[in-house]
Design a protein around this motif. Structure first.
Motif, PDB file in Angstrom:
ATOM      1  N   THR A 248      49.629  33.726  61.613  1.00 36.87           N
ATOM      2  CA  THR A 248      48.837  33.926  60.415  1.00 36.87           C
ATOM      3  C   THR A 248      49.373  33.084  59.269  1.00 36.87           C
ATOM      4  O   THR A 248      50.414  32.436  59.384  1.00 36.87           O
ATOM      5  N   MET A 249      48.628  33.078  58.190  1.00 36.15           N
ATOM      6  CA  MET A 249      49.090  32.489  56.941  1.00 36.15           C
ATOM      7  C   MET A 249      49.380  33.647  55.993  1.00 36.15           C
ATOM      8  O   MET A 249      48.532  34.506  55.776  1.00 36.15           O
ATOM      9  N   MET A 250      50.584  33.670  55.436  1.00 34.64           N
ATOM     10  CA  MET A 250      50.982  34.767  54.568  1.00 34.64           C
ATOM     11  C   MET A 250      51.148  34.267  53.142  1.00 34.64           C
ATOM     12  O   MET A 250      51.810  33.247  52.908  1.00 34.64           O
ATOM     13  N   LEU A 251      50.539  34.955  52.189  1.00 32.49           N
ATOM     14  CA  LEU A 251      50.661  34.632  50.772  1.00 32.49           C
ATOM     15  C   LEU A 251      51.538  35.683  50.122  1.00 32.49           C
ATOM     16  O   LEU A 251      51.235  36.880  50.188  1.00 32.49           O
ATOM     17  N   VAL A 252      52.628  35.237  49.485  1.00 35.61           N
ATOM     18  CA  VAL A 252      53.612  36.164  48.938  1.00 35.61           C
ATOM     19  C   VAL A 252      53.805  35.906  47.450  1.00 35.61           C
ATOM     20  O   VAL A 252      54.383  34.888  47.060  1.00 35.61           O
ATOM     21  N   PRO A 253      53.328  36.799  46.575  1.00 35.42           N
ATOM     22  CA  PRO A 253      53.580  36.638  45.136  1.00 35.42           C
ATOM     23  C   PRO A 253      55.071  36.725  44.827  1.00 35.42           C
ATOM     24  O   PRO A 253      55.807  37.481  45.473  1.00 35.42           O
ATOM     25  N   VAL A 254      55.525  35.951  43.841  1.00 34.36           N
ATOM     26  CA  VAL A 254      56.954  35.883  43.548  1.00 34.36           C
ATOM     27  C   VAL A 254      57.510  37.214  43.069  1.00 34.36           C
ATOM     28  O   VAL A 254      58.712  37.461  43.188  1.00 34.36           O
ATOM     29  N   ASN A 275      55.184  32.240  64.595  1.00 41.94           N
ATOM     30  CA  ASN A 275      54.183  31.178  64.465  1.00 41.94           C
ATOM     31  C   ASN A 275      53.316  31.354  63.218  1.00 41.94           C
ATOM     32  O   ASN A 275      52.122  31.078  63.221  1.00 41.94           O
ATOM     33  N   SER A 276      53.940  31.838  62.144  1.00 43.06           N
ATOM     34  CA  SER A 276      53.234  32.047  60.888  1.00 43.06           C
ATOM     35  C   SER A 276      53.824  31.162  59.799  1.00 43.06           C
ATOM     36  O   SER A 276      54.976  30.742  59.886  1.00 43.06           O
ATOM     37  N   VAL A 277      53.020  30.897  58.774  1.00 41.19           N
ATOM     38  CA  VAL A 277      53.472  30.108  57.639  1.00 41.19           C
ATOM     39  C   VAL A 277      53.368  30.961  56.377  1.00 41.19           C
ATOM     40  O   VAL A 277      52.474  31.805  56.255  1.00 41.19           O
ATOM     41  N   VAL A 278      54.283  30.729  55.443  1.00 38.41           N
ATOM     42  CA  VAL A 278      54.356  31.530  54.223  1.00 38.41           C
ATOM     43  C   VAL A 278      54.202  30.620  53.011  1.00 38.41           C
ATOM     44  O   VAL A 278      54.825  29.551  52.938  1.00 38.41           O
ATOM     45  N   PHE A 279      53.393  31.062  52.052  1.00 37.17           N
ATOM     46  CA  PHE A 279      53.233  30.345  50.789  1.00 37.17           C
ATOM     47  C   PHE A 279      53.505  31.298  49.638  1.00 37.17           C
ATOM     48  O   PHE A 279      52.935  32.392  49.580  1.00 37.17           O
ATOM     49  N   ALA A 280      54.381  30.868  48.750  1.00 34.57           N
ATOM     50  CA  ALA A 280      54.687  31.660  47.566  1.00 34.57           C
ATOM     51  C   ALA A 280      53.625  31.413  46.499  1.00 34.57           C
ATOM     52  O   ALA A 280      53.179  30.280  46.291  1.00 34.57           O
ATOM     53  N   TYR A 284      51.678  38.722  41.209  1.00 29.72           N
ATOM     54  CA  TYR A 284      50.477  39.495  41.522  1.00 29.72           C
ATOM     55  C   TYR A 284      50.278  40.554  40.451  1.00 29.72           C
ATOM     56  O   TYR A 284      51.171  41.356  40.173  1.00 29.72           O
ATOM     57  N   ARG A 285      49.101  40.567  39.829  1.00 27.91           N
ATOM     58  CA  ARG A 285      48.800  41.552  38.795  1.00 27.91           C
ATOM     59  C   ARG A 285      47.480  42.254  39.087  1.00 27.91           C
ATOM     60  O   ARG A 285      46.802  42.734  38.196  1.00 27.91           O
ATOM     61  N   GLY A 286      47.105  42.314  40.342  1.00 24.82           N
ATOM     62  CA  GLY A 286      45.837  42.911  40.723  1.00 24.82           C
ATOM     63  C   GLY A 286      44.773  41.839  40.867  1.00 24.82           C
ATOM     64  O   GLY A 286      44.907  40.730  40.356  1.00 24.82           O
ATOM     65  N   GLY A 287      43.695  42.153  41.598  1.00 21.66           N
ATOM     66  CA  GLY A 287      42.622  41.184  41.770  1.00 21.66           C
ATOM     67  C   GLY A 287      42.935  40.204  42.876  1.00 21.66           C
ATOM     68  O   GLY A 287      43.692  40.482  43.801  1.00 21.66           O
ATOM     69  N   ASP A 288      42.374  39.011  42.761  1.00 21.20           N
ATOM     70  CA  ASP A 288      42.526  38.003  43.806  1.00 21.20           C
ATOM     71  C   ASP A 288      43.851  37.268  43.683  1.00 21.20           C
ATOM     72  O   ASP A 288      44.426  37.160  42.611  1.00 21.20           O
ATOM     73  N   PHE A 289      44.311  36.739  44.819  1.00 20.07           N
ATOM     74  CA  PHE A 289      45.506  35.916  44.844  1.00 20.07           C
ATOM     75  C   PHE A 289      45.122  34.496  44.421  1.00 20.07           C
ATOM     76  O   PHE A 289      44.831  33.658  45.233  1.00 20.07           O
ATOM     77  N   SER A 290      45.115  34.239  43.134  1.00 21.33           N
ATOM     78  CA  SER A 290      44.694  32.913  42.685  1.00 21.33           C
ATOM     79  C   SER A 290      45.721  32.242  41.783  1.00 21.33           C
ATOM     80  O   SER A 290      45.580  31.083  41.450  1.00 21.33           O
ATOM     81  N   THR A 291      46.736  32.972  41.359  1.00 21.23           N
ATOM     82  CA  THR A 291      47.743  32.389  40.479  1.00 21.23           C
ATOM     83  C   THR A 291      48.695  31.522  41.282  1.00 21.23           C
ATOM     84  O   THR A 291      49.226  31.957  42.301  1.00 21.23           O
ATOM     85  N   GLY A 292      48.918  30.314  40.825  1.00 27.79           N
ATOM     86  CA  GLY A 292      49.790  29.404  41.555  1.00 27.79           C
ATOM     87  C   GLY A 292      51.157  29.273  40.922  1.00 27.79           C
ATOM     88  O   GLY A 292      51.423  29.774  39.826  1.00 27.79           O
TER      89      GLY A 292
END
Length: 324
Positions: A248-254, A275-280, A284-292
């Motif tokens: 999977t692809m995992m998104l992890v807020p700092v 076999n997964s990749v992680v992106f920081a 996260y403050r609620g809502g969609d994961f859109s903050t980079g």
């Protein structure tokens, strides 16, 4: 009684020591190298991100432009790679004539001189649109990109042909399982070495369909992210990687990362072994994961020698930060 108490204390101490040893980074291998940068929408015009809703027209909230690129175009993707992106994210919509259009918005009205739901138009119609029509940084007094975006909306086929050896993240904007079927058919028609470069994320239903029909493609959805995080927080201390965290692809807020068992190296090594990749991401403050990760302050929240994935909305700035 005292004997039982001593046994209980000893058992707790042994358990705590086992958890510590199983998750401490003092005993973990560390992967050297620079972070892997994922450029959200390639290089794009930035906009005021305060108080956004699903209906906000971000083109009408554009900040004063620093470059001439429009998101989700071949030119912006190429510029993103040139500025240091290892992966570029693109948005797709199915069209009435069997193509996939590369375009962010559900509706055409905000960014273009077209009208209506994006997926209810043909690619022939959308090729004639001006995708720079709605951009303004001064409340509608001027529109600096009008006329510059005519014919710049590409198809997914064009993007795949233009960048056959570059990594892409495809965002499915709908919750339509049939879209998942159509996209899986496109991806399964690619050579194996090309499929290895593709990841897909989006609505739960189409992503579930893609996982079933194209199981070698790494995917992510809100449901899969939640399932992985909750399972890992629940029993990741054992060193066992939950099934939801594999391939999977995992998104992890700092601001969530430090709470993950074994962060950073133990966690990242376990995900890689699955076999997964992680992106920081940004906080996260609620809502969609859109903050980079778009500023030095956010980059500083990652370990100094962090070498895995970073999601950025500003590849121009973050690419320079990585080189420093």
């Amino acid at each position: 009684m005292r004997k039982k108490l001593r046994y209980s204390i000893a058992a707790i101490a042994v358990f705590a020591a086992a958890v510590y040893l199983n998750n401490t980074n003092l005993l973990a291998s560390h992967r050297e190298g620079k972070p892997v940068l994922l450029a959200h929408r390639g290089i794009a015009q930035r906009f005021d991100e305060r108080d956004l809703t699903n209906d906000t027209c971000t083109a009408a909230r554009m900040l004063p432009p620093k470059h001439d690129y429009l998101e989700n175009t071949i030119l912006s993707m190429r510029a993103g790679f040139d500025l240091g992106a290892d992966i570029v994210e693109v948005d797709v919509h199915p069209t009435t004539d069997g193509e996939f259009a590369i375009f962010h918005d559900w509706m055409l009205d905000c960014r273009t001189n077209g009208h209506g739901v994006t997926r209810e138009h043909s690619m022939v119609e959308m090729k004639a649109l001006d995708i720079g029509y709605g951009y303004t940084a001064d409340g509608g007094k001027t529109f600096p990109f009008r006329g510059a975006g005519i014919g710049q909306m590409p198809t997914l086929a064009e993007v795949l042909q233009t960048f056959p050896d570059r990594r892409l993240l495809i965002n499915v904007k709908s919750r339509d399982p049939l879209e998942g079927e159509k996209l899986a058919a496109v991806l399964n028609a690619l050579p194996g070495e090309h499929r290895e470069l593709i990841m897909v994320y989006g609505g739960d239903e189409p992503i579930q369909t893609i996982r079933r029909l194209a199981p070698d493609i790494k995917t992510a959805s809100r449901a899969s992210l939640k399932a992985c995080l909750l399972a890992y927080i629940g029993y990741g201390w054992t060193g066992i990687l939950p099934q939801a965290c594999k391939n999977t692809m995992m998104l992890v807020p700092v601001n969530i990362a430090p709470w993950l068992w074994g962060w950073p190296d133990r966690f990242l090594n376990r995900m890689e072994a699955g076999n997964s990749v992680v992106f920081a991401l940004g906080p996260y403050r609620g809502g969609d994961f859109s903050t980079g990760i778009d500023t030095p302050e956010l980059l500083a929240k990652l370990p100094a020698d962090y070498s895995r994935g970073i999601w950025t909305n500003d590849i121009e700035a973050t690419g320079k930060l990585r080189e420093n």
